[in-house]
Motif scaffolding. Structure first.
Motif, PDB file in Angstrom:
ATOM      1  N   THR A  19      29.516  86.961  35.091  1.00 50.04           N
ATOM      2  CA  THR A  19      28.983  88.317  35.097  1.00 50.04           C
ATOM      3  C   THR A  19      27.590  88.291  35.710  1.00 50.04           C
ATOM      4  O   THR A  19      26.705  87.595  35.216  1.00 50.04           O
ATOM      5  CB  THR A  19      28.908  88.904  33.682  1.00 50.04           C
ATOM      6  OG1 THR A  19      30.216  88.939  33.113  1.00 50.04           O
ATOM      7  CG2 THR A  19      28.345  90.319  33.727  1.00 50.04           C
ATOM      8  N   LEU A  20      27.433  89.027  36.798  1.00 53.33           N
ATOM      9  CA  LEU A  20      26.134  89.143  37.449  1.00 53.33           C
ATOM     10  C   LEU A  20      25.415  90.380  36.920  1.00 53.33           C
ATOM     11  O   LEU A  20      26.044  91.392  36.615  1.00 53.33           O
ATOM     12  CB  LEU A  20      26.303  89.259  38.958  1.00 53.33           C
ATOM     13  CG  LEU A  20      27.088  88.150  39.656  1.00 53.33           C
ATOM     14  CD1 LEU A  20      27.090  88.385  41.166  1.00 53.33           C
ATOM     15  CD2 LEU A  20      26.537  86.791  39.315  1.00 53.33           C
ATOM     16  N   SER A  21      24.098  90.269  36.844  1.00 55.39           N
ATOM     17  CA  SER A  21      23.270  91.390  36.396  1.00 55.39           C
ATOM     18  C   SER A  21      22.267  91.742  37.485  1.00 55.39           C
ATOM     19  O   SER A  21      21.745  90.860  38.162  1.00 55.39           O
ATOM     20  CB  SER A  21      22.511  91.023  35.118  1.00 55.39           C
ATOM     21  OG  SER A  21      23.393  90.710  34.067  1.00 55.39           O
ATOM     22  N   CYS A  22      22.010  93.025  37.622  1.00 56.63           N
ATOM     23  CA  CYS A  22      21.003  93.532  38.552  1.00 56.63           C
ATOM     24  C   CYS A  22      20.090  94.439  37.733  1.00 56.63           C
ATOM     25  O   CYS A  22      20.504  95.543  37.339  1.00 56.63           O
ATOM     26  CB  CYS A  22      21.672  94.286  39.683  1.00 56.63           C
ATOM     27  SG  CYS A  22      20.519  95.129  40.800  1.00 56.63           S
ATOM     28  N   SER A  23      18.887  93.976  37.473  1.00 57.04           N
ATOM     29  CA  SER A  23      17.961  94.727  36.627  1.00 57.04           C
ATOM     30  C   SER A  23      16.875  95.368  37.473  1.00 57.04           C
ATOM     31  O   SER A  23      16.363  94.747  38.412  1.00 57.04           O
ATOM     32  CB  SER A  23      17.339  93.792  35.591  1.00 57.04           C
ATOM     33  OG  SER A  23      18.325  93.264  34.740  1.00 57.04           O
ATOM     34  N   THR A  69      34.689  94.104  38.311  1.00 53.71           N
ATOM     35  CA  THR A  69      34.394  95.405  37.713  1.00 53.71           C
ATOM     36  C   THR A  69      32.897  95.637  37.724  1.00 53.71           C
ATOM     37  O   THR A  69      32.136  94.800  37.232  1.00 53.71           O
ATOM     38  CB  THR A  69      34.906  95.485  36.269  1.00 53.71           C
ATOM     39  OG1 THR A  69      36.315  95.226  36.234  1.00 53.71           O
ATOM     40  CG2 THR A  69      34.656  96.869  35.677  1.00 53.71           C
ATOM     41  N   ILE A  70      32.484  96.779  38.277  1.00 52.87           N
ATOM     42  CA  ILE A  70      31.077  97.136  38.290  1.00 52.87           C
ATOM     43  C   ILE A  70      30.827  98.164  37.189  1.00 52.87           C
ATOM     44  O   ILE A  70      31.663  99.034  36.927  1.00 52.87           O
ATOM     45  CB  ILE A  70      30.654  97.688  39.672  1.00 52.87           C
ATOM     46  CG1 ILE A  70      29.137  97.827  39.773  1.00 52.87           C
ATOM     47  CG2 ILE A  70      31.362  98.997  39.987  1.00 52.87           C
ATOM     48  CD1 ILE A  70      28.648  98.136  41.193  1.00 52.87           C
ATOM     49  N   SER A  71      29.683  98.038  36.540  1.00 53.07           N
ATOM     50  CA  SER A  71      29.335  98.984  35.480  1.00 53.07           C
ATOM     51  C   SER A  71      27.815  99.076  35.398  1.00 53.07           C
ATOM     52  O   SER A  71      27.093  98.235  35.933  1.00 53.07           O
ATOM     53  CB  SER A  71      29.917  98.536  34.141  1.00 53.07           C
ATOM     54  OG  SER A  71      29.382  97.281  33.746  1.00 53.07           O
ATOM     55  N   ARG A  72      27.349 100.118  34.720  1.00 50.45           N
ATOM     56  CA  ARG A  72      25.906 100.267  34.578  1.00 50.45           C
ATOM     57  C   ARG A  72      25.565 100.615  33.136  1.00 50.45           C
ATOM     58  O   ARG A  72      26.324 101.301  32.448  1.00 50.45           O
ATOM     59  CB  ARG A  72      25.357 101.306  35.543  1.00 50.45           C
ATOM     60  CG  ARG A  72      25.828 102.724  35.357  1.00 50.45           C
ATOM     61  CD  ARG A  72      25.514 103.589  36.593  1.00 50.45           C
ATOM     62  NE  ARG A  72      24.119 103.497  36.991  1.00 50.45           N
ATOM     63  CZ  ARG A  72      23.676 103.732  38.228  1.00 50.45           C
ATOM     64  NH1 ARG A  72      24.524 104.065  39.175  1.00 50.45           N
ATOM     65  NH2 ARG A  72      22.394 103.648  38.515  1.00 50.45           N
ATOM     66  N   VAL A  79      22.670  97.025  36.142  1.00 49.11           N
ATOM     67  CA  VAL A  79      24.039  97.164  36.645  1.00 49.11           C
ATOM     68  C   VAL A  79      24.675  95.779  36.625  1.00 49.11           C
ATOM     69  O   VAL A  79      24.032  94.784  36.972  1.00 49.11           O
ATOM     70  CB  VAL A  79      24.042  97.751  38.068  1.00 49.11           C
ATOM     71  CG1 VAL A  79      25.440  97.710  38.669  1.00 49.11           C
ATOM     72  CG2 VAL A  79      23.522  99.184  38.034  1.00 49.11           C
ATOM     73  N   TYR A  80      25.938  95.741  36.214  1.00 50.03           N
ATOM     74  CA  TYR A  80      26.651  94.473  36.067  1.00 50.03           C
ATOM     75  C   TYR A  80      27.806  94.387  37.051  1.00 50.03           C
ATOM     76  O   TYR A  80      28.374  95.402  37.460  1.00 50.03           O
ATOM     77  CB  TYR A  80      27.203  94.346  34.648  1.00 50.03           C
ATOM     78  CG  TYR A  80      26.164  94.442  33.573  1.00 50.03           C
ATOM     79  CD1 TYR A  80      25.925  95.639  32.909  1.00 50.03           C
ATOM     80  CD2 TYR A  80      25.409  93.323  33.212  1.00 50.03           C
ATOM     81  CE1 TYR A  80      24.961  95.730  31.924  1.00 50.03           C
ATOM     82  CE2 TYR A  80      24.443  93.415  32.225  1.00 50.03           C
ATOM     83  CZ  TYR A  80      24.221  94.618  31.589  1.00 50.03           C
ATOM     84  OH  TYR A  80      23.259  94.715  30.606  1.00 50.03           O
ATOM     85  N   LEU A  81      28.147  93.158  37.402  1.00 50.76           N
ATOM     86  CA  LEU A  81      29.368  92.895  38.171  1.00 50.76           C
ATOM     87  C   LEU A  81      30.138  91.820  37.422  1.00 50.76           C
ATOM     88  O   LEU A  81      29.740  90.644  37.440  1.00 50.76           O
ATOM     89  CB  LEU A  81      29.052  92.448  39.598  1.00 50.76           C
ATOM     90  CG  LEU A  81      30.274  92.267  40.492  1.00 50.76           C
ATOM     91  CD1 LEU A  81      30.922  93.639  40.778  1.00 50.76           C
ATOM     92  CD2 LEU A  81      29.903  91.590  41.810  1.00 50.76           C
ATOM     93  N   GLN A  82      31.186  92.244  36.746  1.00 51.22           N
ATOM     94  CA  GLN A  82      32.046  91.308  36.043  1.00 51.22           C
ATOM     95  C   GLN A  82      33.066  90.765  37.034  1.00 51.22           C
ATOM     96  O   GLN A  82      33.819  91.536  37.641  1.00 51.22           O
ATOM     97  CB  GLN A  82      32.761  92.005  34.872  1.00 51.22           C
ATOM     98  CG  GLN A  82      33.819  91.165  34.181  1.00 51.22           C
ATOM     99  CD  GLN A  82      33.225  90.005  33.405  1.00 51.22           C
ATOM    100  OE1 GLN A  82      32.211  90.161  32.725  1.00 51.22           O
ATOM    101  NE2 GLN A  82      33.836  88.832  33.515  1.00 51.22           N
TER     102      GLN A  82
END
Length: 116
Positions: A19-23, A69-72, A79-82
């Protein structure tokens, strides 16, 4: 000005998950469209997924549809990228981008390596 910080990359075996995170820093991500891009060695940067700022609508490249799966989470300004069922061809540096009108910001990237 908005700053983006990616995290969560690493080495994973084929079939694994990350899971990637974009803060966001210095500004809220609420009204930005956030996109995930990747660039493999010797290849052009390509779009992977994005999530709209107002509607929350999501988009995926065909190569990752059904696996990513992208979510925020607006409360966490992240924002996350699972990423599931990872393949060796998913190996790349992953970048997030925030777009609102003419304002665009990029993160520094995080390396994802899928290898046994």
């Amino acid at each position: 000005q908005l700053q983006l910080v990616e995290s969560g990359g690493g080495l994973v075996q084929p079939g694994g998950s990350l899971t990637l995170s974009c803060s966001g820093r210095r500004d809220t991500l609420d009204y930005y469209a956030i996109g995930w891009f990747r660039q493999a060695p010797g290849k052009e940067r390509e779009g992977v997924s994005c999530i709209d700022g107002s509607s929350g609508r999501t988009y995926y490249a065909d190569s990752v549809k059904g696996r990513f799966t992208i979510s925020r989470d607006n409360a966490k300004n992240t924002v996350y990228l699972q990423m599931n069922s990872l393949k060796p061809e998913d190996t790349a540096v992953y970048y997030c981008n925030a777009l609102r009108g003419l304002r665009s910001s990029w993160g520094q990237g995080t390396q994802v390596t899928v290898s046994s």
